[in-house]
Enzyme design. Structure first.
Site, mmCIF file in Angstrom:
data_model
loop_
_atom_site.group_PDB
_atom_site.id
_atom_site.type_symbol
_atom_site.label_atom_id
_atom_site.label_comp_id
_atom_site.label_asym_id
_atom_site.label_seq_id
_atom_site.Cartn_x
_atom_site.Cartn_y
_atom_site.Cartn_z
ATOM 1 N N GLN A 118 -37.296 -36.010 -9.895
ATOM 2 C CA GLN A 118 -37.044 -36.629 -11.189
ATOM 3 C C GLN A 118 -38.391 -36.918 -11.845
ATOM 4 O OE1 GLN A 118 -33.595 -37.928 -12.656
ATOM 5 N NE2 GLN A 118 -33.773 -35.876 -11.815
ATOM 6 N N ASN B 27 -39.462 -40.054 -9.972
ATOM 7 C CA ASN B 27 -38.626 -40.816 -9.033
ATOM 8 C C ASN B 27 -37.974 -39.864 -8.034
ATOM 9 O OD1 ASN B 27 -37.170 -40.970 -11.863
ATOM 10 N ND2 ASN B 27 -35.469 -41.281 -10.474
ATOM 11 N N ASP B 28 -36.694 -39.892 -7.834
ATOM 12 C CA ASP B 28 -36.056 -39.237 -6.684
ATOM 13 C C ASP B 28 -36.563 -37.825 -6.366
ATOM 14 O OD1 ASP B 28 -34.490 -41.289 -7.663
ATOM 15 O OD2 ASP B 28 -32.664 -40.112 -7.803
ATOM 16 N N ARG C 186 -22.571 -38.585 -10.029
ATOM 17 C CA ARG C 186 -23.882 -37.931 -10.017
ATOM 18 C C ARG C 186 -24.420 -37.628 -8.615
ATOM 19 N NH1 ARG C 186 -24.981 -43.228 -12.042
ATOM 20 N NH2 ARG C 186 -26.252 -44.460 -10.611
ATOM 21 N N ASP C 187 -25.596 -36.996 -8.615
ATOM 22 C CA ASP C 187 -26.445 -36.756 -7.445
ATOM 23 C C ASP C 187 -25.805 -35.816 -6.415
ATOM 24 O OD1 ASP C 187 -27.949 -38.579 -8.838
ATOM 25 O OD2 ASP C 187 -27.580 -40.252 -7.477
ATOM 26 N N GLU D 261 -26.001 -44.159 -4.605
ATOM 27 C CA GLU D 261 -26.669 -43.037 -5.252
ATOM 28 C C GLU D 261 -27.152 -42.045 -4.196
ATOM 29 O OE1 GLU D 261 -28.394 -44.998 -9.307
ATOM 30 O OE2 GLU D 261 -29.720 -45.204 -7.604
#
Ligand code: FRU
Length: 540
Positions: free
Chosen positions: A68, A51-52, A179-180, A234
């Site tokens: 990810q 993912n990301d 997060r992130d 996010e």
């Protein structure tokens, strides 16, 4: 808020301890899976889930794409940082897993900086370290269980191998949704400092911190909630860009990814333009809606429908279903700002009909700020392979009053279409992509001049039954420019990316064509449109 999330993927903050060995039966050979959906110029991992995009950085001649990754399967889980490298930003080579989950933590999204002055002390003056700032999603039974906090890892071999810092985590808030982190170097009144933009995802806030050494962080400010609020915030990003190329007019762009609640449904990215003084982001009033919009609610509390028109007034990176968690590279030469996104949507991400891999990245996009309708907007240009001109066909300019097939010599599965079209008397015109051999089913890109809407409709574009949320048609408002619609369309086996009006509007959708649906056609309905320019080239 979670109702639109794919069942297979719990919201990160609600995660139970990840299963110890959720190793799925992943096929190991391409023949056994879906080789016809393997993109030519988009990154996919060989046989695992991603993912990301994470830790995007240019260093010593190479672009690094971390992401990810589930190293043990092709659905979300065991979150670690996978890794690929490229010299041209188009063709990527997969590398071993860079930062792995362990008994204590899953390794969630984050960024990488080149610590040129070795402020962190993880390298030497002669060999500055690369430092990754990532989110530790702590597992049950650990001291920080149930929280997310920011941690460091470092590399002294140009990003190929990584060591987690023994002093992790370096920044905690006691929060389950912090997060992130996106970190960059900022030069301001206090000299050179590191700035972190991260999220309190559930509160729909971007939180900013500052540091001299990447290890010790001080709270600076927060931004939000604002504009689209239908889901968690996010993967933020913050970067400066000149407006209309003028180095004396710098504006800052704050990117906030949002899931769900984006303009096309589910995951998507919005952005704000404003100023940043090293501590506080101040949005231009012109880019703020008076009241935020909850785009995830099918019905508003008073029983009326979602306010699509107001959602369309937010600034979107992409108007399609499949461009999420987009962030930019650091340390890129010549001040270029390059972004990449995950070409997927949490609404159905874990169900995509590909194997042995699942999910990929968008093309890299170079972004700039241009004044449109009196205010600065992001304009995006795809980075394409240098050899794109190899196999090219140009159509004769002129009137178009029916459907005309594009030459079969250029495979409709991996192509670049460059077009300038005028509506003339046509009610609608556009392209049928991934068209079946009998001229029927296709994904259809249509421009409706009266409505000023560009629509990508994938409902008849092949396999859609794998998830009820997948069949969809996405529309973006697009104004003609001196009467002309300019389209750059990149088709790549299971995706369509449309850059309209020089990249002022972008629309990205996954499409999974039925076997043999390799045709392309241009069409006009209800009158005669005009082709001013139409070129098609094979991409590889
Ligand atoms: C966005 C996201 C991030 C998180 C990561 C976990 O898609 O939910 O917020 O760090 O994915 O894989």
């Amino acid at each position: 808020m979670s109702s639109r999330l794919d069942d297979a993927r719990p919201q990160p903050h609600m995660l139970p301890a990840p299963p110890t060995a959720p190793v799925l039966p992943v096929a190991r050979t391409e023949q056994a899976g879906t080789p016809h959906y393997r993109p030519a110029i988009h990154y996919t991992a060989r046989d695992t889930w991603l993912n990301d995009p994470n830790g995007l950085v240019f260093y010593r001649g190479q672009y690094h794409l971390y992401y990810q990754n589930n190293p043990h399967g092709n659905v979300w889980g065991n979150m670690s940082w996978g890794h690929a490298i490229s010299e041209d930003l188009v063709h990527w080579t997969e590398q071993p897993v860079a930062i792995a989950c362990d008994a204590e933590e899953d390794v969630y999204s984050g960024s990488i900086v080149v610590d040129h002055a070795n402020t962190s002390g993880f390298g030497t003056a002669n060999n500055p370290p690369l430092v990754a700032i990532y989110t530790s999603a702590f597992k049950d039974g650990t001291p920080y269980a149930g929280t997310q906090a920011q941690s460091l890892a470092y590399s002294s071999d140009a990003g190929m191998t990584w060591t987690k810092f023994s002093g992790n985590p370096v920044l905690t808030r006691g929060s389950a949704n912090f997060r992130d982190p996106k970190v960059f170097s900022h030069s301001g009144p206090n000299g050179q400092e590191w700035v972190m933009a991260a999220v309190e995802a559930g509160e729909q806030k971007v939180v900013f911190y500052r540091s001299a050494n990447l290890r010790d962080w001080t709270f600076a400010s927060e931004f939000g909630p604002a504009n689209a609020l239908g889901g968690e915030w996010e993967c933020p990003d913050l970067f400066p860009l000149p407006v209309d190329g003028d180095p004396a007019r710098i504006k800052w762009v704050l990117v906030v990814n949002l899931n769900p609640g984006a303009v096309a449904g589910g995951s998507g990215g919005q952005y704000f333009v404003g100023d940043f003084d090293g501590a506080t982001f101040t949005p231009d009033p012109s880019c703020l809606l008076e009241d935020p919009v909850d785009g995830a609610a099918a019905l508003k509390p008073d029983g009326s429908a979602v306010d699509r028109d107001r959602l369309r007034q937010c600034s979107w990176l992409d108007w399609g279903r499949d461009y999420y968690a987009a962030v930019s590279f650091s340390n890129v030469p010549d001040g270029r700002r390059l972004m990449i996104g995950w070409i997927n949507n949490w609404d159905y991400a874990n169900s995509l009909p590909t194997s042995p891999w699942r999910s990929g990245m968008s093309l890299v996009r170079e972004v700039s700020l241009e004044t449109v309708d009196g205010r600065p907007r992001l304009v995006q240009t795809p980075v394409l392979p240098a050899a794109v001109s190899g196999n090219r066909h140009a159509m004769e300019p002129g009137g178009l009053s029916a459907e005309v097939k594009l030459p079969e010599a250029i495979p409709g599965t991996a192509q670049l279409i460059d077009a300038e079209l005028l509506p003339g008397t046509a009610r609608q015109f556009g392209f049928r992509l991934f068209q079946a051999a009998d001229g029927g089913a296709a994904a259809v890109l249509t421009y409706d001049a009266a409505a000023g809407l560009l629509t990508l409709d994938r409902r008849e574009g092949g396999i859609t039954e794998f998830h009820p949320e997948f069949p969809s048609a996405e529309s973006a408002p697009v104004a003609l420019d001196s009467g002309v619609l300019a389209l750059r369309i990149v088709v790549d086996h299971c995706s369509v990316e449309v850059f309209a009006q020089g990249g002022k509007v972008v629309l990205t959708d996954l499409v999974f064509p039925a076997p043999g649906s390799v045709g392309t056609a241009v069409f006009a309905d209800g009158g005669t449109a005009v082709i001013r320019r139409l070129e098609v080239s094979a991409v590889s």
